[in-house]
Write a protein that holds these residues in place. Structure first.
Motif, PDB file in Angstrom:
ATOM      1  N   ALA A 357       0.847  -1.195   0.000  1.00  0.00           N
ATOM      2  CA  ALA A 357       0.000   0.000   0.000  1.00  0.00           C
ATOM      3  C   ALA A 357       0.878   1.239   0.000  1.00  0.00           C
ATOM      4  O   ALA A 357       1.555   1.536   0.995  1.00  0.00           O
ATOM      5  N   VAL A 358       0.900   1.959  -1.113  1.00  0.00           N
ATOM      6  CA  VAL A 358       1.748   3.141  -1.267  1.00  0.00           C
ATOM      7  C   VAL A 358       0.929   4.386  -0.934  1.00  0.00           C
ATOM      8  O   VAL A 358      -0.183   4.569  -1.442  1.00  0.00           O
ATOM      9  N   ILE A 359       1.511   5.248  -0.072  1.00  0.00           N
ATOM     10  CA  ILE A 359       0.846   6.501   0.299  1.00  0.00           C
ATOM     11  C   ILE A 359       1.777   7.664  -0.030  1.00  0.00           C
ATOM     12  O   ILE A 359       2.835   7.824   0.590  1.00  0.00           O
ATOM     13  N   GLY A 360       1.384   8.441  -1.035  1.00  0.00           N
ATOM     14  CA  GLY A 360       2.090   9.670  -1.366  1.00  0.00           C
ATOM     15  C   GLY A 360       1.281  10.863  -0.895  1.00  0.00           C
ATOM     16  O   GLY A 360       0.274  10.722  -0.192  1.00  0.00           O
ATOM     17  N   ALA A 361       1.692  12.048  -1.320  1.00  0.00           N
ATOM     18  CA  ALA A 361       1.013  13.269  -0.876  1.00  0.00           C
ATOM     19  C   ALA A 361      -0.451  13.260  -1.296  1.00  0.00           C
ATOM     20  O   ALA A 361      -1.341  13.637  -0.527  1.00  0.00           O
ATOM     21  N   ARG A 362      -0.725  12.863  -2.545  1.00  0.00           N
ATOM     22  CA  ARG A 362      -2.105  12.856  -3.031  1.00  0.00           C
ATOM     23  C   ARG A 362      -2.957  11.871  -2.238  1.00  0.00           C
ATOM     24  O   ARG A 362      -4.082  12.185  -1.845  1.00  0.00           O
ATOM     25  N   GLU A 363      -2.432  10.661  -1.993  1.00  0.00           N
ATOM     26  CA  GLU A 363      -3.205   9.651  -1.245  1.00  0.00           C
ATOM     27  C   GLU A 363      -3.427  10.103   0.200  1.00  0.00           C
ATOM     28  O   GLU A 363      -4.514   9.928   0.764  1.00  0.00           O
ATOM     29  N   ALA A 364      -2.403  10.684   0.811  1.00  0.00           N
ATOM     30  CA  ALA A 364      -2.542  11.134   2.197  1.00  0.00           C
ATOM     31  C   ALA A 364      -3.624  12.197   2.320  1.00  0.00           C
ATOM     32  O   ALA A 364      -4.407  12.205   3.291  1.00  0.00           O
ATOM     33  N   ALA A 365      -3.692  13.092   1.336  1.00  0.00           N
ATOM     34  CA  ALA A 365      -4.693  14.165   1.394  1.00  0.00           C
ATOM     35  C   ALA A 365      -6.101  13.628   1.242  1.00  0.00           C
ATOM     36  O   ALA A 365      -7.065  14.179   1.803  1.00  0.00           O
ATOM     37  N   GLY A 366      -6.264  12.508   0.510  1.00  0.00           N
ATOM     38  CA  GLY A 366      -7.603  11.985   0.244  1.00  0.00           C
ATOM     39  C   GLY A 366      -7.933  10.715   0.989  1.00  0.00           C
ATOM     40  O   GLY A 366      -8.936  10.055   0.668  1.00  0.00           O
ATOM     41  N   ASP A 367      -7.128  10.320   1.987  1.00  0.00           N
ATOM     42  CA  ASP A 367      -7.331   9.082   2.746  1.00  0.00           C
ATOM     43  C   ASP A 367      -7.506   7.902   1.788  1.00  0.00           C
ATOM     44  O   ASP A 367      -8.430   7.094   1.914  1.00  0.00           O
ATOM     45  N   SER A 368      -6.611   7.839   0.811  1.00  0.00           N
ATOM     46  CA  SER A 368      -6.661   6.752  -0.158  1.00  0.00           C
ATOM     47  C   SER A 368      -5.307   6.044  -0.205  1.00  0.00           C
ATOM     48  O   SER A 368      -4.339   6.455   0.453  1.00  0.00           O
ATOM     49  N   VAL A 369      -5.254   4.986  -1.000  1.00  0.00           N
ATOM     50  CA  VAL A 369      -4.052   4.162  -1.094  1.00  0.00           C
ATOM     51  C   VAL A 369      -3.853   3.752  -2.543  1.00  0.00           C
ATOM     52  O   VAL A 369      -4.815   3.373  -3.222  1.00  0.00           O
ATOM     53  N   ALA A 370      -2.605   3.821  -3.017  1.00  0.00           N
ATOM     54  CA  ALA A 370      -2.254   3.248  -4.314  1.00  0.00           C
ATOM     55  C   ALA A 370      -1.722   1.841  -4.052  1.00  0.00           C
ATOM     56  O   ALA A 370      -0.731   1.670  -3.342  1.00  0.00           O
ATOM     57  N   LEU A 371      -2.402   0.858  -4.588  1.00  0.00           N
ATOM     58  CA  LEU A 371      -2.116  -0.530  -4.227  1.00  0.00           C
ATOM     59  C   LEU A 371      -1.303  -1.242  -5.309  1.00  0.00           C
ATOM     60  O   LEU A 371      -1.636  -1.187  -6.484  1.00  0.00           O
ATOM     61  N   ARG A 372      -0.256  -1.921  -4.880  1.00  0.00           N
ATOM     62  CA  ARG A 372       0.494  -2.838  -5.729  1.00  0.00           C
ATOM     63  C   ARG A 372       0.283  -4.255  -5.200  1.00  0.00           C
ATOM     64  O   ARG A 372       0.361  -4.487  -3.985  1.00  0.00           O
ATOM     65  N   LEU A 373       0.042  -5.175  -6.104  1.00  0.00           N
ATOM     66  CA  LEU A 373      -0.095  -6.578  -5.709  1.00  0.00           C
ATOM     67  C   LEU A 373       1.228  -7.300  -5.910  1.00  0.00           C
ATOM     68  O   LEU A 373       2.051  -6.909  -6.732  1.00  0.00           O
TER      69      LEU A 373
END
Length: 406
Positions: A357-373
């Motif tokens: 689960a990758v959290i960058g600035a954009r994900e942190a601001a939107g309480d989201s996660v960029a997921l790699r399997l």
């Protein structure tokens, strides 16, 4: 080819020490996590199938194993007796005598049968040092064991249900049987002598295999000393076979221990004892899983299921909160922060973790996660809550799939 002895040490799953002794591995935290997950899966599957769990001691008087037949047929594989207060005690080589005594501890009616008794219990075999190896041949064994006490008319259906339990477990574990073997007595072996009961037991197991539609072969000389059995064979990468799961029919021990139930006619009758193991030795099962998956376990079994990767120190608070949310949902997660290297290096280090689960600035601001399997697929950024719900559903279903598209 994967060697579980090498991988087990590299991945921090288990190890040995000469001061503990050969054939007596100890489990490190990640290995203990895999073992616990496997044991809890089995307990849950057994509960859903109507088994009741018990605990029994790893010691018993020598007399117990004389009654069961283990002492006369199996003593070469048992540790020597220990003298205590003028009595001899033995580390048990099997759980079935204890379970027979638990059954015998109170009266039973035919209405209670089949009575399914299960235990994940310790047992001990005095294996010679020359045959010991990793987790596949050990002296201290944690056995997934169960005994079904039933009528003769119930044997076939109970044995078929046990085979189905084994099939479902193999699906969840992502493993396949190499073959099914009907293990029969052979010439010159140490077997209890009652040809009629042997023939009856073999006929029942043959009926079960034929009706289950699985291909099998009958092999002489592989039976237990007290009865024939169905062995589910697995094979390692080199093609070497071993037995993981078994279903055995036993008329012998119920007679030796004087087991009874009250029938519909009010008379006393002898139950049949079915010995059944879904994954057999936990040690052997984990060894096979390590070699089969190369350490990339199914998501529900992985030591760490989610690794959270903040791109920079700025996202560390969000990463730590996500780990806390994972823990609250029963998921095993950890943070791998920038102190462990670049994002690419951390992704490579976590290559065996199912979900990255990758959290960058954009994900942190939107309480989201960029997921790699783990298999290289990427999932578009998702709300953290949805991610946890979808991963939790797959883990809770003991699925071998990493992801399901909506």
């Amino acid at each position: 080819m994967h060697d579980h002895r090498r991988l087990g040490r590299e991945l921090g799953l288990f190890d040995t020490d000469p001061l503990i002794g050969a054939g007596l591995p100890y489990w490190l935290p990640d290995g203990a996590t895999v073992r616990h997950a496997l044991e809890e899966y089995i307990r849950g599957a057994e509960r859903r199938a109507g088994y009741r769990h018990v605990y029994s001691p790893v010691l018993g008087k020598r007399e117990l194993y004389e009654i069961s037949g283990h002492w006369s047929h199996y003593s070469d594989d048992m540790f020597p007796p220990m003298e205590l207060g003028g009595e001899q005690f033995v580390l048990r080589p099997s759980l079935c005598p204890h379970h027979a005594l638990i059954y015998r501890s109170r009266a039973h009616s035919y209405r209670e049968l089949p009575l399914r008794m299960a235990e994940l219990g310790g047992m001990y075999r005095s294996e010679l040092s020359g045959v010991l190896g990793g987790l596949t041949r050990v002296r201290s064994i944690q056995l997934n064991d169960a005994h079904i006490f039933c009528t003769v008319d119930q044997v076939a259906e109970e044995a078929r249900a046990a085979l189905e339990l084994i099939r479902r477990a193999y699906d969840a574990l992502g493993i396949r049987p190499a073959r099914f073997r009907l293990s029969l007595p052979g010439p010159g072996g140490k077997y209890v002598a009652d040809p009629a009961l042997w023939e009856r037991s073999a006929a029942l197991l043959t009926e079960v295999l034929d009706s289950s539609g699985v291909a099998y072969e009958a092999v002489e000389g592989e039976a237990a000393f007290y009865g024939p059995k169905i062995d589910v064979q697995i094979a390692d990468e080199a093609g070497r076979e071993s037995t993981l799961s078994t279903v055995q029919v036993d008329f012998h021990q119920p007679e030796r221990f004087g087991l009874r139930y009250i029938g519909a006619d009010g008379a006393r009758h002898r139950p049949v004892m079915i010995h059944r193991s879904v994954i057999g030795s936990v040690e052997r099962a984990v060894a096979h899983l390590v070699e089969r998956h190369g350490g990339a376990f199914p998501g529900w079994l992985a030591p760490t299921q989610v690794v959270v990767l903040p791109v920079s120190d700025t996202e560390l608070p969000q990463a730590e909160r996500l780990v806390e949310r994972c823990a609250a949902q029963g998921l095993r997660a950890e943070v791998s922060g920038p102190e462990h290297g670049t994002l690419g290096a951390r992704i490579r280090a976590a290559r065996l973790v199912p979900y990255q689960a990758v959290i960058g600035a954009r994900e942190a601001a939107g309480d989201s996660v960029a997921l790699r399997l783990r298999d290289g697929r990427r999932v578009d950024a998702l709300p953290a809550g949805e991610l946890l719900a979808r991963v939790g559903a797959l883990v809770g279903a003991f699925s071998t799939d990493l992801w399901e598209e909506k």
